[in-house]
Write a protein that holds these residues in place. Structure first.
Motif, PDB file in Angstrom:
ATOM      1  N   CYS A  19      13.545  97.206  25.035  1.00  0.00           N
ATOM      2  CA  CYS A  19      13.698  96.052  24.191  1.00  0.00           C
ATOM      3  C   CYS A  19      13.307  96.842  22.663  1.00  0.00           C
ATOM      4  O   CYS A  19      14.296  96.414  21.625  1.00  0.00           O
ATOM      5  CB  CYS A  19      12.813  94.879  24.367  1.00  0.00           C
ATOM      6  N   LEU A  20      12.489  97.377  22.487  1.00  0.00           N
ATOM      7  CA  LEU A  20      12.010  97.928  21.133  1.00  0.00           C
ATOM      8  C   LEU A  20      13.151  98.669  20.640  1.00  0.00           C
ATOM      9  O   LEU A  20      13.708  98.814  19.397  1.00  0.00           O
ATOM     10  CB  LEU A  20      10.708  98.491  21.071  1.00  0.00           C
ATOM     11  N   TYR A  21      13.552  99.591  21.553  1.00  0.00           N
ATOM     12  CA  TYR A  21      14.800 100.640  21.338  1.00  0.00           C
ATOM     13  C   TYR A  21      15.854  99.850  20.839  1.00  0.00           C
ATOM     14  O   TYR A  21      16.556 100.145  19.792  1.00  0.00           O
ATOM     15  CB  TYR A  21      14.937 101.568  22.379  1.00  0.00           C
ATOM     16  N   ILE A  22      16.183  98.713  21.531  1.00  0.00           N
ATOM     17  CA  ILE A  22      17.520  98.201  21.185  1.00  0.00           C
ATOM     18  C   ILE A  22      17.325  97.453  19.883  1.00  0.00           C
ATOM     19  O   ILE A  22      18.269  97.391  18.852  1.00  0.00           O
ATOM     20  CB  ILE A  22      17.735  96.965  22.363  1.00  0.00           C
ATOM     21  N   ASP A  23      16.223  96.864  19.587  1.00  0.00           N
ATOM     22  CA  ASP A  23      15.963  96.402  18.209  1.00  0.00           C
ATOM     23  C   ASP A  23      16.090  97.371  17.105  1.00  0.00           C
ATOM     24  O   ASP A  23      16.669  97.275  16.019  1.00  0.00           O
ATOM     25  CB  ASP A  23      14.596  95.624  18.204  1.00  0.00           C
ATOM     26  N   GLU A  24      15.402  98.488  17.247  1.00  0.00           N
ATOM     27  CA  GLU A  24      15.468  99.702  16.148  1.00  0.00           C
ATOM     28  C   GLU A  24      16.694 100.126  16.048  1.00  0.00           C
ATOM     29  O   GLU A  24      17.340 100.552  15.146  1.00  0.00           O
ATOM     30  CB  GLU A  24      14.454 100.857  16.565  1.00  0.00           C
ATOM     31  N   ALA A  25      17.483 100.260  17.380  1.00  0.00           N
ATOM     32  CA  ALA A  25      18.875 100.936  17.175  1.00  0.00           C
ATOM     33  C   ALA A  25      19.789  99.924  16.475  1.00  0.00           C
ATOM     34  O   ALA A  25      20.616 100.502  15.486  1.00  0.00           O
ATOM     35  CB  ALA A  25      19.416 101.153  18.580  1.00  0.00           C
ATOM     36  N   LEU A  26      19.762  98.715  16.507  1.00  0.00           N
ATOM     37  CA  LEU A  26      20.608  97.749  15.774  1.00  0.00           C
ATOM     38  C   LEU A  26      20.300  97.873  14.566  1.00  0.00           C
ATOM     39  O   LEU A  26      21.061  97.726  13.466  1.00  0.00           O
ATOM     40  CB  LEU A  26      20.236  96.109  16.341  1.00  0.00           C
ATOM     41  N   THR A  27      18.896  97.737  14.100  1.00  0.00           N
ATOM     42  CA  THR A  27      18.184  97.879  12.710  1.00  0.00           C
ATOM     43  C   THR A  27      18.973  99.115  11.820  1.00  0.00           C
ATOM     44  O   THR A  27      19.329  98.890  10.897  1.00  0.00           O
ATOM     45  CB  THR A  27      16.945  97.636  12.712  1.00  0.00           C
ATOM     46  N   GLU A  28      18.666 100.169  12.674  1.00  0.00           N
ATOM     47  CA  GLU A  28      19.228 101.620  12.138  1.00  0.00           C
ATOM     48  C   GLU A  28      20.932 101.352  11.704  1.00  0.00           C
ATOM     49  O   GLU A  28      21.336 102.139  10.821  1.00  0.00           O
ATOM     50  CB  GLU A  28      18.971 102.746  12.912  1.00  0.00           C
ATOM     51  N   GLN A  29      21.562 100.677  12.454  1.00  0.00           N
ATOM     52  CA  GLN A  29      22.989 100.485  12.199  1.00  0.00           C
ATOM     53  C   GLN A  29      23.175  99.423  11.232  1.00  0.00           C
ATOM     54  O   GLN A  29      24.793  99.088  11.278  1.00  0.00           O
ATOM     55  CB  GLN A  29      23.788 100.276  13.600  1.00  0.00           C
ATOM     56  N   GLY A  30      22.324  98.908  10.453  1.00  0.00           N
ATOM     57  CA  GLY A  30      22.760  97.893   9.664  1.00  0.00           C
ATOM     58  C   GLY A  30      22.540  96.592  10.236  1.00  0.00           C
ATOM     59  O   GLY A  30      22.894  95.644   9.223  1.00  0.00           O
ATOM     60  N   VAL A  31      22.216  96.172  11.266  1.00  0.00           N
ATOM     61  CA  VAL A  31      22.234  94.914  11.715  1.00  0.00           C
ATOM     62  C   VAL A  31      21.041  94.249  11.314  1.00  0.00           C
ATOM     63  O   VAL A  31      20.116  94.737  11.500  1.00  0.00           O
ATOM     64  CB  VAL A  31      22.393  94.669  13.317  1.00  0.00           C
ATOM     65  N   ASP A  32      21.083  92.904  10.809  1.00  0.00           N
ATOM     66  CA  ASP A  32      19.974  92.215  10.524  1.00  0.00           C
ATOM     67  C   ASP A  32      19.403  91.367  11.570  1.00  0.00           C
ATOM     68  O   ASP A  32      19.978  90.377  11.883  1.00  0.00           O
ATOM     69  CB  ASP A  32      20.345  91.336   9.436  1.00  0.00           C
ATOM     70  N   VAL A  33      18.600  91.858  12.337  1.00  0.00           N
ATOM     71  CA  VAL A  33      18.309  91.392  13.736  1.00  0.00           C
ATOM     72  C   VAL A  33      17.596  89.934  13.486  1.00  0.00           C
ATOM     73  O   VAL A  33      18.082  88.908  14.386  1.00  0.00           O
ATOM     74  CB  VAL A  33      17.141  92.092  14.540  1.00  0.00           C
ATOM     75  N   ARG A  44      13.256  86.560  16.793  1.00  0.00           N
ATOM     76  CA  ARG A  44      13.496  88.434  16.888  1.00  0.00           C
ATOM     77  C   ARG A  44      13.513  88.654  18.299  1.00  0.00           C
ATOM     78  O   ARG A  44      14.221  89.411  18.621  1.00  0.00           O
ATOM     79  CB  ARG A  44      12.958  89.081  15.607  1.00  0.00           C
ATOM     80  N   HIS A  45      12.192  88.474  18.939  1.00  0.00           N
ATOM     81  CA  HIS A  45      11.976  89.264  20.222  1.00  0.00           C
ATOM     82  C   HIS A  45      12.758  88.602  21.212  1.00  0.00           C
ATOM     83  O   HIS A  45      12.397  88.923  22.162  1.00  0.00           O
ATOM     84  CB  HIS A  45      10.448  89.449  20.309  1.00  0.00           C
ATOM     85  N   GLU A  46      13.525  87.448  20.933  1.00  0.00           N
ATOM     86  CA  GLU A  46      14.186  86.834  22.238  1.00  0.00           C
ATOM     87  C   GLU A  46      15.586  87.240  22.111  1.00  0.00           C
ATOM     88  O   GLU A  46      16.271  86.719  22.948  1.00  0.00           O
ATOM     89  CB  GLU A  46      14.066  85.327  21.706  1.00  0.00           C
ATOM     90  N   LEU A  47      15.931  88.320  21.330  1.00  0.00           N
ATOM     91  CA  LEU A  47      17.133  88.964  21.203  1.00  0.00           C
ATOM     92  C   LEU A  47      17.739  89.179  22.732  1.00  0.00           C
ATOM     93  O   LEU A  47      18.702  89.003  23.273  1.00  0.00           O
ATOM     94  CB  LEU A  47      17.457  89.878  20.158  1.00  0.00           C
ATOM     95  N   THR A  48      16.913  89.879  23.542  1.00  0.00           N
ATOM     96  CA  THR A  48      17.474  90.256  24.811  1.00  0.00           C
ATOM     97  C   THR A  48      16.846  89.531  26.156  1.00  0.00           C
ATOM     98  O   THR A  48      17.244  89.950  27.110  1.00  0.00           O
ATOM     99  CB  THR A  48      16.788  91.702  24.975  1.00  0.00           C
ATOM    100  N   ASP A  49      16.554  88.449  25.683  1.00  0.00           N
ATOM    101  CA  ASP A  49      15.942  87.505  26.697  1.00  0.00           C
ATOM    102  C   ASP A  49      16.990  87.112  27.876  1.00  0.00           C
ATOM    103  O   ASP A  49      16.503  87.272  29.112  1.00  0.00           O
ATOM    104  CB  ASP A  49      15.403  86.352  26.392  1.00  0.00           C
TER     105      ASP A  49
END
Length: 54
Positions: A19-33, A44-49
Protein backbone atom coordinates in the motif's frame (compact mmCIF):
# COMPACT_ATOMS: atom_id res chain seq x y z
CA UNK A 1 -4.58 -13.75 -3.64
CA UNK A 2 -4.46 -14.96 -0.05
CA UNK A 3 -7.36 -17.35 -0.61
CA UNK A 4 -5.45 -19.05 -3.42
CA UNK A 5 -2.48 -19.62 -1.08
CA UNK A 6 -4.09 -20.98 2.09
CA UNK A 7 -4.43 -17.48 3.60
CA UNK A 8 -0.66 -16.99 3.77
CA UNK A 9 0.34 -15.21 0.56
CA UNK A 10 0.75 -11.78 2.17
CA UNK A 11 1.29 -11.00 5.81
CA UNK A 12 0.23 -7.70 7.38
CA UNK A 13 3.66 -6.06 7.00
CA UNK A 14 3.81 -7.04 3.34
CA UNK A 15 0.33 -5.66 2.68
CA UNK A 16 1.27 -2.39 4.36
CA UNK A 17 4.46 -2.17 2.28
CA UNK A 18 2.48 -2.74 -0.91
CA UNK A 19 0.00 0.00 0.00
CA UNK A 20 2.86 2.38 0.78
CA UNK A 21 4.47 1.54 -2.56
CA UNK A 22 1.20 2.34 -4.39
CA UNK A 23 0.90 5.66 -2.54
CA UNK A 24 4.52 6.60 -3.27
CA UNK A 25 4.28 5.56 -6.94
CA UNK A 26 1.17 7.70 -7.44
CA UNK A 27 2.78 10.65 -5.67
CA UNK A 28 5.97 10.35 -7.77
CA UNK A 29 3.82 10.49 -10.92
CA UNK A 30 2.22 13.73 -9.78
CA UNK A 31 -1.05 12.36 -8.39
CA UNK A 32 -2.28 14.35 -5.41
CA UNK A 33 -3.34 11.33 -3.35
CA UNK A 34 -4.93 13.45 -0.62
CA UNK A 35 -7.09 15.34 -3.14
CA UNK A 36 -7.95 12.11 -4.97
CA UNK A 37 -9.13 10.34 -1.84
CA UNK A 38 -10.94 13.44 -0.55
CA UNK A 39 -12.98 13.60 -3.77
CA UNK A 40 -14.21 10.11 -2.93
CA UNK A 41 -14.84 10.87 0.74
CA UNK A 42 -11.87 8.78 1.86
CA UNK A 43 -8.81 9.35 4.01
CA UNK A 44 -5.42 9.04 2.34
CA UNK A 45 -4.76 5.55 3.64
CA UNK A 46 -8.16 4.28 2.52
CA UNK A 47 -7.24 4.51 -1.16
CA UNK A 48 -6.61 0.78 -1.53
CA UNK A 49 -9.24 -0.47 0.93
CA UNK A 50 -11.70 -1.70 -1.68
CA UNK A 51 -9.00 -4.05 -3.03
CA UNK A 52 -7.52 -5.09 0.30
CA UNK A 53 -9.36 -8.39 0.59
CA UNK A 54 -6.15 -10.26 -0.16
Amino acid sequence: MNEAHDESACETDEREQLCLYIDEALTEQGVDVIALTARHGLGRHELTDQWRNW
